[in-house]
Design an enzyme around this catalytic site. Structure first.
Site, PDB file in Angstrom:
ATOM      1  N   ASP A 192      24.488 -10.133 -27.665  1.00 50.51           N
ATOM      2  CA  ASP A 192      23.582  -9.566 -27.569  1.00 50.51           C
ATOM      3  C   ASP A 192      22.449 -10.776 -26.388  1.00 50.51           C
ATOM      4  O   ASP A 192      22.389 -11.850 -26.876  1.00 50.51           O
ATOM      5  CB  ASP A 192      22.220  -9.557 -28.834  1.00 50.51           C
ATOM      6  CG  ASP A 192      21.743  -8.171 -28.943  1.00 50.51           C
ATOM      7  OD1 ASP A 192      21.571  -7.454 -27.949  1.00 50.51           O
ATOM      8  OD2 ASP A 192      20.918  -8.061 -29.824  1.00 50.51           O
ATOM      9  N   CYS A 226      25.903  -0.708 -26.389  1.00 54.96           N
ATOM     10  CA  CYS A 226      26.023  -1.199 -27.078  1.00 54.96           C
ATOM     11  C   CYS A 226      25.113  -1.451 -28.579  1.00 54.96           C
ATOM     12  O   CYS A 226      25.575  -0.420 -28.653  1.00 54.96           O
ATOM     13  CB  CYS A 226      25.017  -2.291 -26.615  1.00 54.96           C
ATOM     14  SG  CYS A 226      23.171  -2.022 -24.928  1.00 54.96           S
ATOM     15  N   ARG A 232      22.761  -4.557 -22.290  1.00 54.92           N
ATOM     16  CA  ARG A 232      24.648  -4.610 -22.001  1.00 54.92           C
ATOM     17  C   ARG A 232      24.734  -3.874 -20.659  1.00 54.92           C
ATOM     18  O   ARG A 232      25.646  -2.962 -20.057  1.00 54.92           O
ATOM     19  CB  ARG A 232      24.866  -5.390 -23.150  1.00 54.92           C
ATOM     20  CG  ARG A 232      25.002  -6.068 -23.729  1.00 54.92           C
ATOM     21  CD  ARG A 232      25.366  -7.191 -24.733  1.00 54.92           C
ATOM     22  NE  ARG A 232      24.693  -6.413 -25.945  1.00 54.92           N
ATOM     23  CZ  ARG A 232      25.028  -6.688 -27.037  1.00 54.92           C
ATOM     24  NH1 ARG A 232      25.898  -8.242 -27.295  1.00 54.92           N
ATOM     25  NH2 ARG A 232      24.298  -5.968 -28.023  1.00 54.92           N
ATOM     26  N   SER A 233      24.263  -2.052 -21.724  1.00 52.45           N
ATOM     27  CA  SER A 233      25.476  -0.932 -20.832  1.00 52.45           C
ATOM     28  C   SER A 233      24.644  -0.372 -19.323  1.00 52.45           C
ATOM     29  O   SER A 233      25.125  -0.567 -18.832  1.00 52.45           O
ATOM     30  CB  SER A 233      24.424   0.119 -22.237  1.00 52.45           C
ATOM     31  OG  SER A 233      24.950  -0.115 -23.424  1.00 52.45           O
ATOM     32  N   GLN A 272      17.680  -5.654 -20.266  1.00 50.40           N
ATOM     33  CA  GLN A 272      16.280  -6.286 -20.870  1.00 50.40           C
ATOM     34  C   GLN A 272      16.506  -6.874 -20.686  1.00 50.40           C
ATOM     35  O   GLN A 272      15.053  -7.788 -21.290  1.00 50.40           O
ATOM     36  CB  GLN A 272      17.359  -6.030 -22.537  1.00 50.40           C
ATOM     37  CG  GLN A 272      17.183  -4.272 -23.374  1.00 50.40           C
ATOM     38  CD  GLN A 272      17.876  -4.982 -24.503  1.00 50.40           C
ATOM     39  OE1 GLN A 272      18.826  -4.349 -24.745  1.00 50.40           O
ATOM     40  NE2 GLN A 272      16.928  -4.854 -25.603  1.00 50.40           N
TER      41      GLN A 272
END
Length: 484
Positions: A192, A226, A232-233, A272
């Protein structure tokens, strides 16, 4: 200009940003641009939909949200992402909650998706990041029924590979008795707020996703998720789209930041962290060197690649639960406008999933350390909106030269590049040591001055005091002597 020269330009951009440590500046600039978006998220604010969001500050834009057709609820935290130039469609969504798992499978059924691309683990650092929404196999976990949407999911088979797992599932509509095979492709080693261990391992996963036909145009959009469906997506979709464009139109057809901004107009906050942006560049560069991607092959070994060399990344395996350091308070402005819904408190189940309106925001992005570089000339708008305008001092010292907006550098995988990197590293260490020596010299000068002042003034004060005392004694003695 040849493809090799164009590829070097993309690599030069990567190396230039990397050498200046400017990923945080570039990333912050993109975040600031997104605050100008005027898209609304009104559906997510409705009272009946608030408890259907995993994080209170990640909401689907109204103009691209997926609408469920069957049942009383048409809302799901998901957006359709279209990268028109690459002929790619993706549905990006959050990791399902216990009360949205049925909606998740209904979306898959209605959108005629062939596969699910899952990029997170169910539990990460002792926190539930996603509900266990699919059967894992075994005597007690062969099937799951979602009565609220009249769907059943059955386990068929599973294949475990080095960094991911592929599971075949059977999705049945209990109303029509029709069934479809769904592929669940689960990347299990992506932490993450982090990045995969290497671009090569990630590209091997992307190749497998493509070979299974999940991204084909003759099937529905793949479901990519995710935990929040943005970090992550977003990284996965950006890399895939850019490589499609490169394969079809050449390396010069790709402006990575422009494509990401285009995708962010469909779902807020995609990618992110600055490191995820950096990894996207590295994976795109590495993938462009191995086109067609079918040639990518790691077969149980880690391959040294562009990203490892440039960033001095160790090839040793990472722990399964490795994650970044503790994160600062939640962000607010980074996800753009139209996401200001008031949120009521929530209740949480024993395993950490949300039952009521979510009271937790998405964990904030790791610190960008902009305060450490805010005084740098690199923060001007010309630098942020284009490639670096000023000369790259490090590259110039190595004898390389470039055009107005870029500096030519040796390919990072060559011995010359490694030598240059080591040379720059030594020069930086020498500069730092010189600064430390200068600070110590100034500190010593200050201490010497303080000692000098004490040596000059302390004896004088004592002499004056002694003279005064001595004079007083003599005066008293004379007074009594005269009286006697």
């Amino acid at each position: 200009m040849s493809d090799t020269e164009r590829q070097e330009n993309l690599e030069t951009e990567y190396l230039e940003i990397n050498s200046k440590g400017a990923w945080a500046i570039i990333y912050q600039h993109m975040r600031n641009e997104c605050t100008n978006f005027e898209y609304t998220c009104n559906e997510s604010k409705k009272p009946q939909n608030r408890n259907l969001n995993r994080y209170r500050d990640v909401a689907p834009y109204d103009h691209t949200r997926i609408e469920l057709k069957r049942g009383s609820c048409d809302y799901i935290n998901a957006n359709l992402i279209e990268v028109e130039r690459a002929n790619r469609l993706y549905i990006l969504t959050q990791g399902p909650l216990p009360n949205t798992a049925g909606h998740f499978w209904l979306m898959i059924w209605e959108q005629e998706s062939k596969g699910i691309i899952m990029l997170n683990k169910v539990i990460e650092k002792n926190h539930v990041k996603c509900h266990q929404y699919w059967p894992m196999g075994g005597t007690s976990d062969e099937e799951m029924t979602f009565a609220d949407v009249n769907l059943k999911v059955e386990f068929i088979s599973k294949t475990n590979l080095m960094n991911y797992t592929t599971t075949k599932l059977k999705l049945t509509d209990l109303e029509s008795s029709k069934s479809r095979e769904i592929l669940h492709l689960h990347y299990t080693t992506w932490p993450d707020f982090g990045v995969p261990q290497s671009p090569t391992a990630f590209l091997r996963f992307l190749v497998d996703v493509r070979q299974h036909g999940v991204l084909d145009q003759n099937v529905g959009p793949p479901i990519v998720h995710c935990s929040a469906g943005i970090g992550r997506s977003g990284t996965f979709c950006l890399v895939d789209s850019c490589l499609v464009l490169i394969e079809e139109n050449g390396i010069n057809s790709v402006n990575v930041r422009e494509i990401l901004m285009e995708m962010r107009r469909s779902r807020m906050g995609l990618i992110q962290t600055p490191d995820q942006l950096r990894f996207s560049y590295a994976a795109i560069i590495e993938g462009s060197k191995q086109l067609p991607l079918n040639n990518v092959n790691v077969d149980n070994e880690i391959v040294t690649n562009h990203y490892d060399v440039v960033n001095n990344v160790s090839n040793s395996s990472i722990e399964e639960d490795d994650e970044p350091p503790p994160l600062p308070p939640p962000r607010g402005e980074s996800l753009g406008r139209g996401n200001n819904a008031e949120v009521t408190p929530t209740s949480t189940t024993e395993n950490g999933d949300i039952n009521g309106p979510p009271n937790k925001p998405l964990p904030s992005e790791p610190p960008s350390h902009l305060d450490l570089i805010s005084n740098s000339p690199q923060t001007n708008s010309n630098y942020l909106s284009n490639n670096v305008q000023e000369n790259n001092e490090d590259v110039a010292q190595s004898g390389e030269s470039g055009g107005e907006n870029s500096c030519q550098a040796s390919p990072p995988s060559s011995p010359d590049s490694k030598s240059n990197l080591r040379q720059r590293h030594l020069e930086k260490k020498e500069r730092l040591a010189a600064q430390v020596r200068e600070m110590k010299r100034r500190q010593k000068e200050t201490e010497d001055w303080q000692k000098l002042k004490r040596s000059l003034f302390s004896p004088l004060s004592l002499s004056i005091g002694a003279a005064f005392v001595g004079g007083s004694v003599l005066a008293i003695y004379a007074y009594f002597y005269m009286r006697g």
